[in-house]
Design a protein around this motif. Structure first.
Motif, PDB file in Angstrom:
ATOM      1  N   MET A  84       0.868  -1.176   0.082  1.00 58.08           N
ATOM      2  CA  MET A  84      -0.033   0.027  -0.103  1.00 58.08           C
ATOM      3  C   MET A  84       0.669   1.193  -0.062  1.00 58.08           C
ATOM      4  O   MET A  84       1.445   1.821   1.011  1.00 58.08           O
ATOM      5  N   SER A  85       1.039   1.791  -1.197  1.00 61.84           N
ATOM      6  CA  SER A  85       2.049   2.857  -1.401  1.00 61.84           C
ATOM      7  C   SER A  85       1.224   4.243  -1.679  1.00 61.84           C
ATOM      8  O   SER A  85       1.940   5.056  -1.928  1.00 61.84           O
ATOM      9  N   LYS A  86      -0.194   4.132  -1.395  1.00 59.92           N
ATOM     10  CA  LYS A  86      -0.923   5.355  -2.187  1.00 59.92           C
ATOM     11  C   LYS A  86      -0.417   6.406  -1.226  1.00 59.92           C
ATOM     12  O   LYS A  86      -0.221   6.428   0.170  1.00 59.92           O
ATOM     13  N   VAL A  87      -0.600   7.569  -1.745  1.00 60.73           N
ATOM     14  CA  VAL A  87      -0.388   8.760  -0.993  1.00 60.73           C
ATOM     15  C   VAL A  87      -1.361   9.745  -1.099  1.00 60.73           C
ATOM     16  O   VAL A  87      -2.173   9.760  -2.256  1.00 60.73           O
ATOM     17  N   LYS A  88      -2.250  10.254  -0.009  1.00 60.16           N
ATOM     18  CA  LYS A  88      -3.472  10.865  -0.077  1.00 60.16           C
ATOM     19  C   LYS A  88      -3.462  12.418   0.223  1.00 60.16           C
ATOM     20  O   LYS A  88      -2.397  12.657   0.948  1.00 60.16           O
ATOM     21  N   THR A  89      -3.952  13.367  -0.351  1.00 60.66           N
ATOM     22  CA  THR A  89      -3.758  14.651  -0.040  1.00 60.66           C
ATOM     23  C   THR A  89      -5.120  15.159   0.437  1.00 60.66           C
ATOM     24  O   THR A  89      -6.524  14.877  -0.379  1.00 60.66           O
ATOM     25  N   PHE A  90      -5.071  15.785   1.252  1.00 56.30           N
ATOM     26  CA  PHE A  90      -6.573  16.145   2.295  1.00 56.30           C
ATOM     27  C   PHE A  90      -6.591  17.635   2.243  1.00 56.30           C
ATOM     28  O   PHE A  90      -7.269  18.273   2.979  1.00 56.30           O
ATOM     29  N   GLN A 123       3.693  -2.173   7.678  1.00 58.84           N
ATOM     30  CA  GLN A 123       4.495  -1.448   8.678  1.00 58.84           C
ATOM     31  C   GLN A 123       5.870  -1.494   8.127  1.00 58.84           C
ATOM     32  O   GLN A 123       6.478  -2.476   7.533  1.00 58.84           O
ATOM     33  N   SER A 124       6.299  -0.202   8.060  1.00 61.18           N
ATOM     34  CA  SER A 124       7.581  -0.152   7.438  1.00 61.18           C
ATOM     35  C   SER A 124       8.839   0.452   8.595  1.00 61.18           C
ATOM     36  O   SER A 124       8.330   1.401   9.234  1.00 61.18           O
ATOM     37  N   THR A 125       9.891  -0.350   8.684  1.00 56.58           N
ATOM     38  CA  THR A 125      10.570  -0.300   9.811  1.00 56.58           C
ATOM     39  C   THR A 125      12.185   0.038   9.100  1.00 56.58           C
ATOM     40  O   THR A 125      12.610  -0.677   8.355  1.00 56.58           O
ATOM     41  N   ARG A 126      12.697   1.248   9.822  1.00 53.87           N
ATOM     42  CA  ARG A 126      14.218   1.498   9.162  1.00 53.87           C
ATOM     43  C   ARG A 126      15.244   0.299   9.923  1.00 53.87           C
ATOM     44  O   ARG A 126      15.199   0.454  11.179  1.00 53.87           O
ATOM     45  N   VAL A 127      15.874  -0.510   9.338  1.00 50.92           N
ATOM     46  CA  VAL A 127      16.802  -1.422   9.806  1.00 50.92           C
ATOM     47  C   VAL A 127      18.195  -1.187   9.028  1.00 50.92           C
ATOM     48  O   VAL A 127      18.119  -1.392   7.715  1.00 50.92           O
ATOM     49  N   ASN A 128      19.067  -0.648   9.524  1.00 54.44           N
ATOM     50  CA  ASN A 128      20.620  -0.446   8.971  1.00 54.44           C
ATOM     51  C   ASN A 128      20.305   0.372   7.653  1.00 54.44           C
ATOM     52  O   ASN A 128      20.894   0.209   6.620  1.00 54.44           O
ATOM     53  N   GLY A 129      19.699   1.574   7.967  1.00 50.92           N
ATOM     54  CA  GLY A 129      19.380   2.469   6.802  1.00 50.92           C
ATOM     55  C   GLY A 129      18.730   2.195   5.742  1.00 50.92           C
ATOM     56  O   GLY A 129      18.170   3.247   4.931  1.00 50.92           O
ATOM     57  N   LYS A 130      17.771   1.055   5.776  1.00 56.42           N
ATOM     58  CA  LYS A 130      16.722   0.496   4.758  1.00 56.42           C
ATOM     59  C   LYS A 130      15.346   0.390   5.461  1.00 56.42           C
ATOM     60  O   LYS A 130      15.308  -0.084   6.521  1.00 56.42           O
ATOM     61  N   MET A 131      14.469   0.728   4.572  1.00 58.77           N
ATOM     62  CA  MET A 131      13.154   0.374   5.270  1.00 58.77           C
ATOM     63  C   MET A 131      12.714  -0.840   4.835  1.00 58.77           C
ATOM     64  O   MET A 131      12.638  -1.484   3.786  1.00 58.77           O
ATOM     65  N   ARG A 132      12.345  -1.734   5.876  1.00 63.26           N
ATOM     66  CA  ARG A 132      11.852  -3.041   5.813  1.00 63.26           C
ATOM     67  C   ARG A 132      10.444  -3.271   6.122  1.00 63.26           C
ATOM     68  O   ARG A 132       9.822  -2.470   6.838  1.00 63.26           O
ATOM     69  N   VAL A 133       9.644  -3.688   4.952  1.00 62.32           N
ATOM     70  CA  VAL A 133       8.241  -3.577   4.789  1.00 62.32           C
ATOM     71  C   VAL A 133       7.520  -4.795   5.248  1.00 62.32           C
ATOM     72  O   VAL A 133       7.973  -6.043   4.755  1.00 62.32           O
ATOM     73  N   ASP A 134       6.654  -4.834   6.139  1.00 59.56           N
ATOM     74  CA  ASP A 134       5.922  -6.103   6.629  1.00 59.56           C
ATOM     75  C   ASP A 134       4.313  -5.834   6.305  1.00 59.56           C
ATOM     76  O   ASP A 134       3.757  -4.916   6.958  1.00 59.56           O
ATOM     77  N   ALA A 136      12.293   9.341   8.609  1.00 57.45           N
ATOM     78  CA  ALA A 136      11.251   8.248   9.228  1.00 57.45           C
ATOM     79  C   ALA A 136      12.070   7.140   9.498  1.00 57.45           C
ATOM     80  O   ALA A 136      12.883   6.530   8.983  1.00 57.45           O
ATOM     81  N   ILE A 137      11.459   6.531  10.783  1.00 57.64           N
ATOM     82  CA  ILE A 137      12.160   5.130  11.241  1.00 57.64           C
ATOM     83  C   ILE A 137      11.121   4.113  11.415  1.00 57.64           C
ATOM     84  O   ILE A 137      11.400   2.962  11.328  1.00 57.64           O
ATOM     85  N   ARG A 138       9.734   4.605  11.348  1.00 57.85           N
ATOM     86  CA  ARG A 138       8.676   3.767  11.369  1.00 57.85           C
ATOM     87  C   ARG A 138       7.389   4.392  10.907  1.00 57.85           C
ATOM     88  O   ARG A 138       7.340   5.446  11.065  1.00 57.85           O
ATOM     89  N   ILE A 139       6.788   3.534   9.989  1.00 54.54           N
ATOM     90  CA  ILE A 139       5.757   4.095   9.113  1.00 54.54           C
ATOM     91  C   ILE A 139       4.649   2.643   9.318  1.00 54.54           C
ATOM     92  O   ILE A 139       4.609   1.934   8.860  1.00 54.54           O
ATOM     93  N   VAL A 140       3.409   3.282   9.783  1.00 54.44           N
ATOM     94  CA  VAL A 140       2.279   2.262   9.937  1.00 54.44           C
ATOM     95  C   VAL A 140       0.963   2.818   9.215  1.00 54.44           C
ATOM     96  O   VAL A 140       0.630   3.641   9.627  1.00 54.44           O
ATOM     97  N   GLU A 141       0.656   2.062   8.165  1.00 57.06           N
ATOM     98  CA  GLU A 141      -0.599   2.428   7.530  1.00 57.06           C
ATOM     99  C   GLU A 141      -1.375   1.275   7.678  1.00 57.06           C
ATOM    100  O   GLU A 141      -1.229   0.172   7.746  1.00 57.06           O
ATOM    101  N   GLU A 142      -2.664   1.651   8.239  1.00 53.30           N
ATOM    102  CA  GLU A 142      -3.974   0.813   8.626  1.00 53.30           C
ATOM    103  C   GLU A 142      -5.094   1.117   7.652  1.00 53.30           C
ATOM    104  O   GLU A 142      -5.614   2.290   7.346  1.00 53.30           O
ATOM    105  N   GLU A 143      -5.652   0.062   7.067  1.00 55.05           N
ATOM    106  CA  GLU A 143      -6.896   0.150   6.396  1.00 55.05           C
ATOM    107  C   GLU A 143      -8.019  -0.866   6.747  1.00 55.05           C
ATOM    108  O   GLU A 143      -7.651  -2.109   6.843  1.00 55.05           O
ATOM    109  N   TYR A 144      -9.301  -0.458   7.265  1.00 48.26           N
ATOM    110  CA  TYR A 144     -10.213  -1.220   7.650  1.00 48.26           C
ATOM    111  C   TYR A 144     -10.661  -1.836   6.451  1.00 48.26           C
ATOM    112  O   TYR A 144     -11.073  -1.512   5.373  1.00 48.26           O
TER     113      TYR A 144
END
Length: 363
Positions: A1-7, A231-242, A213-221
């Motif tokens: 889920m890489s969508k970016v929303k503008t409000f 959930q994207s977490t920075r590990v050793n300089g790179k974002m690991r996506v789960d 950014a060291i942690r990004i969490v997107e939630e979609e109901y």
């Protein structure tokens, strides 16, 4: 889920173009527009005292070239009377002044009011954003945050003046309210959303004087009442996506009646849930087994059998047979069987009305 929303009330790209066009001279040693570019009027407002070193005023700005911008915020050195920043902004002054009476400010605008993610927010925020023990400035440029919320341009303290920061400003544009500052953890955090179905939570560390950014969490109901988490977490300089599914957070004190048909916890704090969702006009049962954080470990929505005499619901997820009742979950393999005991005090709901679900056979 890489969508970016503008409000934004105004699209973010457009609003930034308007703002940047109006402050093209910000790179000069004095961050101000030449007064010949301003149509000065009699309206002038002061912001309450926020520093011994600086004060701020707000004046009319009526250059028709930038119709979205109606005021200019000036930051002035208290000793030299030199204008350090002159920022054009789009402000609703009646709204900005409404706190003055309640706070007994004598007509001055308030400073340093920040309600996250919603609520009143001052035109000016004077605080340490980059954890260098020097107070920085954020000046409201309009309401380009989510759902027409406040947005800011951010200036970091450098020497005897302030330097505009594109990176910190990015955190104060398009999100819901200003960014939150956690001095204990030395982190910044933002939140944005789209309706009730999508939320994004981001956490940043300041590295080389920039938020990273060291942690990004997107939630979609989802329609089934579950959350799809990225959930994207920075590990050793790179974002690991789960990516995973999770139970929606439910608080009986604030959310009222439980959305679940039947649920209990095991001794290891894992959770069993029976719930339902609609497929067209029919309502179907589903089973979820989740860890104590609510992360789904097993999801099943196939055929069920309910034994009314044994008061036991069973289903097969080959090669395993699962049996659910108030004692817990019996897991049967071809050559072994194990009872995962429920905690009796945690049992909520009932198995008595399962006949209404189209994928449940009652015997």
């Amino acid at each position: 889920m890489s969508k970016v929303k503008t409000f934004n009330a105004l699209p973010k790209v457009v609003s930034n173009q308007i703002f940047q066009a109006a402050i093209t001279l910000l790179a000069l040693p004095i961050l101000s527009l030449p007064y010949s570019a301003l149509a000065q009027a009699s309206n002038q407002y002061q912001i309450e005292d926020f520093s011994d070193d600086y004060y701020a005023t707000i004046k009319d700005y009526t250059d028709k070239q930038f119709s979205e911008l109606n005021y200019i915020i000036e930051i002035i050195d208290a000793k030299t009377k030199k204008t350090l920043i002159a920022q054009p902004s789009s402000l609703a002054m009646d709204y900005e002044l409404q706190d003055s009476a309640s706070l007994q400010l004598g007509g001055k605008l308030s400073a340093n009011i920040v309600n996250i993610p919603y609520g009143d927010s001052s035109v000016l925020i004077y605080d340490d954003f980059n954890f260098d023990n020097k107070n920085d400035l954020a000046l409201k440029d309009g309401r380009y945050g989510c759902y027409g919320g406040p947005s800011y341009q951010v200036y970091l303290k450098k020497g005897h003046s302030f330097v505009h920061s594109e990176e910190f400003t990015e955190l104060a544009q398009g999100n819901c309210g200003f960014f939150d500052i956690d001095y204990d953890r030395q982190t910044l955090s933002t939140m944005t959303k789209s309706g009730a179905a999508w939320h994004k939570y981001s956490t940043y560390k300041v590295i080389n004087n920039k938020p990273v950014a060291i942690r990004i969490v997107e939630e979609e109901y989802q329609a089934k009442g579950l959350l799809f988490i990225t959930q994207s977490t920075r590990v050793n300089g790179k974002m690991r996506v789960d990516n995973y599914q999770a139970l929606a957070v439910y608080d009986p004190k604030t959310d009222g009646k439980s959305p679940y048909i039947y649920t209990f916890h095991l001794d290891n704090e894992k959770i069993m849930v029976l719930a339902s969702y609609f497929v067209g006009d029919s309502e179907q049962l589903y089973y979820v087994f989740a860890n104590k954080e609510g992360r789904v470990e097993l999801y099943y929505d196939g055929p069920f059998i309910y034994d009314t005499k044994q008061k036991t619901l069973s289903f097969t997820n080959k090669p395993v047979l699962y049996q659910v009742n108030k004692q817990g979950i019996t897991v049967k393999l071809p050559h072994s069987s194990k009872l995962l005991k429920s905690r009796p005090i945690s049992v909520q709901g009932s198995l008595d009305s399962l006949a209404q679900y189209t994928n449940v056979t009652v015997k």
